[in-house]
Design a protein around this motif. Structure first.
Motif, mmCIF file in Angstrom:
data_model
loop_
_atom_site.group_PDB
_atom_site.id
_atom_site.type_symbol
_atom_site.label_atom_id
_atom_site.label_comp_id
_atom_site.label_asym_id
_atom_site.label_seq_id
_atom_site.Cartn_x
_atom_site.Cartn_y
_atom_site.Cartn_z
ATOM 1 N N GLY A 12 42.187 42.118 36.710
ATOM 2 C CA GLY A 12 43.295 41.146 36.706
ATOM 3 C C GLY A 12 44.593 41.671 37.291
ATOM 4 N N ALA A 13 44.662 42.986 37.570
ATOM 5 C CA ALA A 13 45.879 43.516 38.209
ATOM 6 C C ALA A 13 45.702 43.648 39.719
ATOM 7 N N GLY A 14 44.552 43.193 40.230
ATOM 8 C CA GLY A 14 44.298 43.257 41.670
ATOM 9 C C GLY A 14 44.807 42.004 42.372
ATOM 10 N N PHE A 15 44.437 41.876 43.625
ATOM 11 C CA PHE A 15 44.937 40.785 44.469
ATOM 12 C C PHE A 15 44.471 39.416 43.952
ATOM 13 N N ALA A 41 44.484 50.114 43.793
ATOM 14 C CA ALA A 41 44.585 48.694 44.165
ATOM 15 C C ALA A 41 45.152 47.825 43.048
ATOM 16 N N GLY A 42 45.239 48.366 41.842
ATOM 17 C CA GLY A 42 45.742 47.576 40.717
ATOM 18 C C GLY A 42 47.247 47.766 40.598
ATOM 19 N N ASN A 43 47.959 46.702 40.321
ATOM 20 C CA ASN A 43 49.416 46.784 40.320
ATOM 21 C C ASN A 43 49.972 45.836 39.258
ATOM 22 N N VAL A 61 41.648 49.689 30.855
ATOM 23 C CA VAL A 61 40.296 50.110 30.491
ATOM 24 C C VAL A 61 39.438 50.125 31.749
ATOM 25 N N ASP A 62 38.590 51.140 31.834
ATOM 26 C CA ASP A 62 37.634 51.264 32.933
ATOM 27 C C ASP A 62 36.368 50.479 32.547
ATOM 28 N N ILE A 63 35.858 49.655 33.455
ATOM 29 C CA ILE A 63 34.672 48.848 33.099
ATOM 30 C C ILE A 63 33.407 49.711 32.965
ATOM 31 N N HIS A 83 34.806 38.171 35.985
ATOM 32 C CA HIS A 83 34.633 39.581 36.376
ATOM 33 C C HIS A 83 35.017 39.776 37.846
ATOM 34 N N LEU A 84 36.220 40.353 38.034
ATOM 35 C CA LEU A 84 36.702 40.625 39.404
ATOM 36 C C LEU A 84 36.869 42.117 39.686
ATOM 37 N N ALA A 85 36.833 42.955 38.639
ATOM 38 C CA ALA A 85 37.087 44.390 38.867
ATOM 39 C C ALA A 85 36.052 44.938 39.832
ATOM 40 N N ALA A 86 36.527 45.602 40.871
ATOM 41 C CA ALA A 86 35.616 46.185 41.861
ATOM 42 C C ALA A 86 36.403 47.101 42.778
ATOM 43 N N HIS A 134 30.895 35.810 37.511
ATOM 44 C CA HIS A 134 30.890 37.009 38.351
ATOM 45 C C HIS A 134 31.413 36.644 39.739
ATOM 46 N N VAL A 135 32.437 37.371 40.191
ATOM 47 C CA VAL A 135 33.082 37.027 41.458
ATOM 48 C C VAL A 135 32.579 37.963 42.552
ATOM 49 N N SER A 136 31.824 37.401 43.490
ATOM 50 C CA SER A 136 31.273 38.218 44.559
ATOM 51 C C SER A 136 31.705 37.676 45.924
ATOM 52 N N CYS A 189 32.460 34.310 47.734
ATOM 53 C CA CYS A 189 33.629 33.739 48.404
ATOM 54 C C CYS A 189 33.903 34.430 49.748
ATOM 55 N N CYS A 190 34.536 33.686 50.633
ATOM 56 C CA CYS A 190 34.888 34.239 51.952
ATOM 57 C C CYS A 190 36.148 35.102 51.854
ATOM 58 N N ASN A 191 36.652 35.559 53.010
ATOM 59 C CA ASN A 191 37.843 36.427 53.065
ATOM 60 C C ASN A 191 39.068 35.737 52.479
ATOM 61 N N ASN A 192 39.753 36.436 51.593
ATOM 62 C CA ASN A 192 40.972 35.894 50.991
ATOM 63 C C ASN A 192 42.209 36.489 51.646
ATOM 64 N N TYR A 193 43.278 35.718 51.657
ATOM 65 C CA TYR A 193 44.575 36.247 52.083
ATOM 66 C C TYR A 193 45.634 35.585 51.217
ATOM 67 N N GLU A 200 46.194 47.563 52.938
ATOM 68 C CA GLU A 200 45.132 48.146 53.776
ATOM 69 C C GLU A 200 44.303 47.021 54.406
ATOM 70 N N LYS A 201 44.423 45.801 53.868
ATOM 71 C CA LYS A 201 43.640 44.664 54.362
ATOM 72 C C LYS A 201 44.330 44.056 55.582
ATOM 73 N N LEU A 202 43.560 43.378 56.440
ATOM 74 C CA LEU A 202 44.030 43.030 57.792
ATOM 75 C C LEU A 202 45.412 42.376 57.839
HETATM 76 P P1 NAD Z 1 41.432 44.412 44.641
HETATM 77 O O1 NAD Z 1 40.931 45.701 45.212
HETATM 78 O O2 NAD Z 1 42.757 43.901 45.075
HETATM 79 O O3 NAD Z 1 41.467 44.503 43.050
HETATM 80 C C1 NAD Z 1 40.456 45.126 42.292
HETATM 81 C C2 NAD Z 1 41.009 45.397 40.896
HETATM 82 O O4 NAD Z 1 39.953 46.006 40.131
HETATM 83 C C3 NAD Z 1 42.192 46.367 40.892
HETATM 84 O O5 NAD Z 1 43.211 45.861 40.047
HETATM 85 C C4 NAD Z 1 41.607 47.649 40.319
HETATM 86 O O6 NAD Z 1 42.552 48.421 39.596
HETATM 87 C C5 NAD Z 1 40.498 47.115 39.430
HETATM 88 N N1 NAD Z 1 39.419 48.100 39.221
HETATM 89 C C6 NAD Z 1 38.764 48.817 40.174
HETATM 90 N N2 NAD Z 1 37.855 49.622 39.593
HETATM 91 C C7 NAD Z 1 37.925 49.393 38.249
HETATM 92 C C8 NAD Z 1 37.225 49.901 37.135
HETATM 93 N N3 NAD Z 1 36.271 50.838 37.249
HETATM 94 N N4 NAD Z 1 37.522 49.426 35.905
HETATM 95 C C9 NAD Z 1 38.493 48.480 35.748
HETATM 96 N N5 NAD Z 1 39.205 47.969 36.771
HETATM 97 C C10 NAD Z 1 38.912 48.421 38.016
HETATM 98 O O7 NAD Z 1 40.275 43.362 44.937
HETATM 99 P P2 NAD Z 1 40.392 41.794 45.261
HETATM 100 O O8 NAD Z 1 40.550 41.622 46.712
HETATM 101 O O9 NAD Z 1 41.330 41.163 44.324
HETATM 102 O O10 NAD Z 1 38.899 41.338 44.891
HETATM 103 C C11 NAD Z 1 38.571 40.967 43.557
HETATM 104 C C12 NAD Z 1 37.093 40.645 43.481
HETATM 105 O O11 NAD Z 1 36.800 39.593 44.382
HETATM 106 C C13 NAD Z 1 36.191 41.817 43.867
HETATM 107 O O12 NAD Z 1 35.073 41.812 43.015
HETATM 108 C C14 NAD Z 1 35.787 41.508 45.308
HETATM 109 O O13 NAD Z 1 34.519 42.053 45.588
HETATM 110 C C15 NAD Z 1 35.756 39.989 45.265
HETATM 111 N N6 NAD Z 1 36.038 39.331 46.553
HETATM 112 C C16 NAD Z 1 37.157 39.647 47.269
HETATM 113 C C17 NAD Z 1 37.409 38.988 48.479
HETATM 114 C C18 NAD Z 1 38.655 39.273 49.299
HETATM 115 O O14 NAD Z 1 38.763 38.793 50.425
HETATM 116 N N7 NAD Z 1 39.623 40.022 48.784
HETATM 117 C C19 NAD Z 1 36.512 38.017 48.947
HETATM 118 C C20 NAD Z 1 35.376 37.722 48.172
HETATM 119 C C21 NAD Z 1 35.157 38.381 46.977
#
Ligand code: NAD
Length: 362
Positions: A12-15, A41-43, A61-63, A83-86, A134-136, A189-193, A200-202
């Motif tokens: 939840g602290a990611g994009f 990547a988390g902020n 917390v680490d997943i 579930h978005l952590a990745a 699950h967000v893929s 989902c497709c590419n997000n902006y 680091e993303k385009l």
């Molecule tokens: P992001 O890299 O901006 O954010 C990922 C977040 O996960 C960060 O806040 C990070 O701190 C956290 N994280 C990473 N490892 C962790 C761990 N072990 N335990 C707990 N937290 C952890 O990613 P995003 O662009 O926001 O993408 C979110 C999800 O959406 C991802 O699963 C990604 O695969 C999926 N997705 C992204 C896009 C895109 O264009 N950005 C498109 C389709 C799907």
């Protein structure tokens, strides 16, 4: 329709995660618990709008940590997980796949085990209301031909270490539904902006290079095509799917907005020429073709007709309008990205498949 009152959001602290959390706090009555280990990547600043809200809680917390996940499930008593952590950046996965296997595969596995443990002890009503969303990504379907579109029944053909680990996580989620009955839903989902995307993303990378007068890198020929969607559309789609979808289903989410990387770069330059003209000349002069990404997929595109037909959801923002507002956001929020860049990442080229950065498998 299934209204949830306590939602646990990983990443939840990611994009995308922070856009989802801001939306849930704003537009649902749900109590939101964020689980995020705060990698590079988390902020937490991306959550500043909601972090004082009485329905918001943050847990660092680490997943991959089962014990800590168990504690957070018991504490927050969620009736849904998003579930978005990745690890999410393809270039980084080329340099060091190990951390992607750890978080995306092992982390998803650990989360599924703890979610199931918690879900099983719920009363009957709670078990049937519970959802694990699950967000893929569309990248699990691999590179498509010129007129192909990824759909829910498209075979998986992941090509990068990133997409391979996301595909692995999708299969685990599917198995937890099929084998244990955990009420899971998957989105691809497709590419997000949009705002708050790590530079680091385009798109944010192009904006920042242009503002700093640095070369704007375009991989290979720049002809690779992606389907683009604004992150606020994605957040709305995820909230809608969580509320409406039947367990066991998966949905492809597309922006219907395909652009080559080169044309995205040129569009960003064009917007900047208009908003902040550079006395040295148009920003396009900074465009520099660089070595291609190893194994670079040529085209991703999504057929979003199933989510539209079954759930009644379609994206609302056009790329032209969303891109302009995104550029304006980066111009108006320099502090956000300057602080992000003062950390480990300073805009350097990643993903050239050098062994020196690989820390795993030894
Ligand atoms: P992001 O890299 O901006 O954010 C990922 C977040 O996960 C960060 O806040 C990070 O701190 C956290 N994280 C990473 N490892 C962790 C761990 N072990 N335990 C707990 N937290 C952890 O990613 P995003 O662009 O926001 O993408 C979110 C999800 O959406 C991802 O699963 C990604 O695969 C999926 N997705 C992204 C896009 C895109 O264009 N950005 C498109 C389709 C799907």
């Amino acid at each position: 329709m299934n209204t949830h009152s306590a939602i646990l959001v990983t990443g939840g602290a990611g994009f995308i995660g922070s856009a989802v959390v801001r939306r849930l706090i704003r537009e649902s009555g749900a109590f939101v618990t964020v689980v995020d280990s705060l990698t590079y990547a988390g902020n937490l600043e991306s959550l500043a709008e909601v972090d004082q809200h009485p329905r918001f809680r943050f847990e660092q917390v680490d997943i991959c940590d089962a014990g800590e996940l168990g504690r957070v499930f018991a504490l927050s008593q969620p009736d849904a997980v998003i579930h978005l952590a990745a690890e999410s950046h393809v270039d980084r996965s080329i340099d060091d796949a190990g951390v992607f296997v750890r978080t995306n595969v092992m982390g998803t596995y650990t989360l599924l085990v703890e979610a199931r443990r918690y879900w099983q002890q719920l009363p009957h009503d709670g078990r049937s209301r519970f959802r694990f969303l699950h967000v893929s990504t569309d990248e699990v379907f691999g590179s498509l031909g010129e007129s192909e579109y990824a759909r829910e029944d498209t075979p998986y053909e992941p090509n990068s270490p990133y997409s391979a680990t996301k595909a692995g996580s999708d299969h685990l989620v599917r198995a937890w539904h099929h084998t244990y009955g955990l009420p899971t839903i998957t989105t691809n989902c497709c590419n997000n902006y949009g705002p708050h995307q790590f530079p680091e993303k385009l798109i944010p990378l192009v904006i920042l290079c242009a503002l700093e007068g640095r070369p704007i890198p375009v991989y290979g020929t720049g002809k690779n095509v992606r389907d683009w969607m604004h992150v606020d559309d994605t957040a709305e789609a995820l909230q809608t799917v969580l509320r409406e979808a039947e367990p066991g289903h998966s949905y492809c989410i597309g922006g219907y907005d395909e652009h080559s990387n080169l044309s995205v770069v040129r569009e960003v330059c064009g917007i900047l020429n208009h908003l902040l003209p550079d006395p040295s000349g148009p920003y396009e002069r900074l465009i520099t073709f660089v070595q291609d990404r190893p194994g670079h997929d040529m085209r991703y595109a999504v057929d979003g007709s199933r989510i539209e037909r079954e759930i009644g959801w379609a994206p609302r923002r056009s790329f032209a309008e969303g891109l302009r507002s995104t550029v304006v956001w980066y111009l108006e929020n320099r502090e956000w990205w300057q602080r992000v860049l003062s950390g480990a990442y300073r805009g350097e080229r990643l993903g050239l498949a050098s062994f020196e950065t690989e820390t795993d498998a030894r």
